[in-house]
Design an enzyme around this catalytic site. Sequence first.
Site, PDB file in Angstrom:
ATOM      1  N   GLU A 173      -2.745  11.322   3.123  1.00  0.00           N
ATOM      2  CA  GLU A 173      -3.944  11.165   4.117  1.00  0.00           C
ATOM      3  C   GLU A 173      -3.761  12.464   4.739  1.00  0.00           C
ATOM      4  O   GLU A 173      -2.689  12.997   5.429  1.00  0.00           O
ATOM      5  CB  GLU A 173      -3.434  10.006   4.825  1.00  0.00           C
ATOM      6  CG  GLU A 173      -3.543   8.611   4.449  1.00  0.00           C
ATOM      7  CD  GLU A 173      -3.444   7.511   5.400  1.00  0.00           C
ATOM      8  OE1 GLU A 173      -4.341   7.031   5.818  1.00  0.00           O
ATOM      9  OE2 GLU A 173      -2.223   7.384   5.657  1.00  0.00           O
ATOM     10  N   GLU A 228       0.956  -1.206  -0.136  1.00  0.00           N
ATOM     11  CA  GLU A 228       0.140  -0.015  -0.091  1.00  0.00           C
ATOM     12  C   GLU A 228       0.689   1.280   0.064  1.00  0.00           C
ATOM     13  O   GLU A 228       1.714   1.436   0.765  1.00  0.00           O
ATOM     14  CB  GLU A 228      -0.837   0.095   1.128  1.00  0.00           C
ATOM     15  CG  GLU A 228      -1.701   1.246   1.266  1.00  0.00           C
ATOM     16  CD  GLU A 228      -2.609   1.358   2.577  1.00  0.00           C
ATOM     17  OE1 GLU A 228      -2.984   0.110   3.007  1.00  0.00           O
ATOM     18  OE2 GLU A 228      -2.765   2.216   3.328  1.00  0.00           O
TER      19      GLU A 228
END
Length: 269
Positions: A153, A148
């Site tokens: 974010e 990932e």
Amino acid sequence: MFRRLVLLLLSAALLMNVFACSTVSSPAPERPGWKLVWHDEFDGKAIDRSNWTYDIGGHGWGNGEMQYYTDRPENAYLKDGYLIIEARQEKYEGSYYTSARLKSQGLREFQYGRLEARLKVPEGKGFWPAFWMLGSNFPQVGWPDCGEIDIMEYLGKEPDLILGTLHGPGYSGALGVSKWNRQDYHIADDFHTFAIEWDENQITWFYDEVSYHTVTREDVGSRPWVFDQPFFFIINLAVGGTLGGMVSPQTVFPAQYLIDYVRVYEKQP
């Protein structure tokens, strides 16, 4: 004289219309040393289903998230040249919030290059927008073995903070190789560009063209480096969850996460 004036006015109107159309459909700019190989500028009337599909559901997504992801136009749509993901406070399929999670899985998958997006995140405690990637072998090997890459974010409860993180087997979840990047302003106040430059040996994160984090093969030690395969994009707006935190009574709904573009460049020799 009157006929000549009418023709001049019609010609001017035609030129203005051509100019407006060319502005809307203008191609993405090239970058020195890079070749643009794919992009979505979100200039159309509907989300391009040759580029994007949806994750749907409200089971928490492994993070205790509170929203139900839908494929409804209320939660994801194009407007004014943006992809807009809208989180709503509403009861739906057993959840009290709705939102959307778009992905390019099986449609647009990439290995190496510069991958970037220009984004405007929503402000408010409990919001957790992200721009990230999973390995294309996710259905076969699962997470975290697929790898990932969290390109961006943002946490509404930390309005000056963005994160770039790498997850893989043996360095996932709280053990992910992460970098916190704080600013001296609220990131949600404006658009910002988030990118990675990725090759066979390392990944570097960029915020508004400035690099702030690099992870190399050597940095993960004896643990597997699983970033030598194609990955697909995910763009989502979560509500709550392990990183998003509790929704404040002052958090305003509906909230919009704006995506101006997503672009992929290939390094030129």
